[in-house]
Design a protein around this motif. Structure first.
Motif, short mmCIF file in Angstrom:
data_model
loop_
_atom_site.label_atom_id
_atom_site.label_comp_id
_atom_site.label_asym_id
_atom_site.label_seq_id
_atom_site.Cartn_x
_atom_site.Cartn_y
_atom_site.Cartn_z
N PRO A 46 0.59 -1.66 -0.28
CA PRO A 46 -0.06 -0.44 0.04
C PRO A 46 0.89 1.23 0.63
O PRO A 46 2.06 1.14 0.65
CB PRO A 46 -0.40 -0.08 1.39
CG PRO A 46 -0.55 -1.59 1.60
CD PRO A 46 0.04 -2.48 1.17
N HIS A 47 0.63 2.09 -1.27
CA HIS A 47 1.20 3.67 -0.75
C HIS A 47 -0.14 4.85 -1.51
O HIS A 47 -0.99 4.36 -2.15
CB HIS A 47 2.27 3.51 -1.94
CG HIS A 47 3.74 2.86 -1.83
ND1 HIS A 47 4.62 3.11 -1.12
CD2 HIS A 47 3.89 1.36 -2.04
CE1 HIS A 47 5.87 2.59 -1.07
NE2 HIS A 47 5.20 1.21 -1.47
N PRO A 48 0.48 5.47 -1.24
CA PRO A 48 -0.81 6.85 -1.16
C PRO A 48 -1.04 7.11 -2.58
O PRO A 48 0.43 7.10 -3.45
CB PRO A 48 -0.29 7.75 -0.87
CG PRO A 48 0.86 7.73 0.41
CD PRO A 48 1.69 6.27 -0.18
N HIS A 49 -1.88 7.08 -3.27
CA HIS A 49 -1.53 7.34 -4.44
C HIS A 49 -3.17 8.86 -5.02
O HIS A 49 -4.01 8.38 -4.56
CB HIS A 49 -2.36 6.20 -5.37
CG HIS A 49 -2.58 6.27 -6.48
ND1 HIS A 49 -1.65 6.39 -8.07
CD2 HIS A 49 -4.01 6.47 -7.49
CE1 HIS A 49 -1.72 6.11 -9.00
NE2 HIS A 49 -3.25 6.10 -8.53
N THR A 50 -2.79 9.22 -6.06
CA THR A 50 -3.17 9.85 -6.35
C THR A 50 -4.08 10.15 -7.65
O THR A 50 -3.24 9.85 -8.65
CB THR A 50 -3.34 11.62 -5.78
OG1 THR A 50 -1.52 11.93 -6.56
CG2 THR A 50 -2.31 11.92 -4.66
N ILE A 51 -5.26 11.15 -7.91
CA ILE A 51 -5.59 11.07 -9.43
C ILE A 51 -6.32 12.45 -9.09
O ILE A 51 -7.37 12.90 -8.30
CB ILE A 51 -6.77 9.72 -10.11
CG1 ILE A 51 -6.33 8.60 -9.88
CG2 ILE A 51 -7.76 10.36 -11.36
CD1 ILE A 51 -7.43 7.24 -10.36
N VAL A 52 -5.79 13.10 -9.68
CA VAL A 52 -5.89 14.65 -9.79
C VAL A 52 -7.00 14.93 -10.96
O VAL A 52 -6.67 14.71 -11.85
CB VAL A 52 -4.82 15.82 -9.71
CG1 VAL A 52 -5.36 17.29 -9.59
CG2 VAL A 52 -3.98 15.35 -8.62
#
Length: 108
Positions: A46-52
């Motif tokens: 698990p790693h932080p992931h973003t979709i902007v």
């Protein structure tokens, strides 16, 4: 967080969320929403992931560092959320909603 004599926190959570929205808007010009999850498709753990996305709903490309910093800032403001599910942070009104429940409603 320090409290005033009345027991009210010195820095209410609403102002913290709005400060975060302003900081992220400065850091990512043109961003309208930031979807955060702990399931980065490029990582095994698990790693932080973003979709902007911008106002028109188009995805915006971010560098790895900017993406992770934005995700971590959001995670820190809402530490009690269930982060096993993705959430979307709207910069305009500084609100956080669970993304999977919104997507499920749209699909019906």
């Amino acid at each position: 967080m320090p409290a005033m004599p009345s027991g009210i926190p010195a820095c209410p959570d609403t102002s913290r969320r709005h400060r975060l929205a302003a900081q992220l808007a400065d850091m990512i010009p043109g961003a309208a929403t930031i979807r955060v999850s702990l399931t980065d498709p490029a990582q095994v753990w698990p790693h932080p992931h973003t979709i902007v996305q911008d106002e028109a709903g188009r995805s915006m490309e971010l560098g790895r560092t900017t993406s992770r910093v934005a995700a971590r800032w959001i995670l820190r403001v809402w530490p009690d959320e269930d982060w096993t599910r993705p959430h979307t942070f709207r910069l305009a009104d500084a609100t956080l909603t669970r993304s999977d429940s919104v997507a499920a409603e749209r699909g019906r």
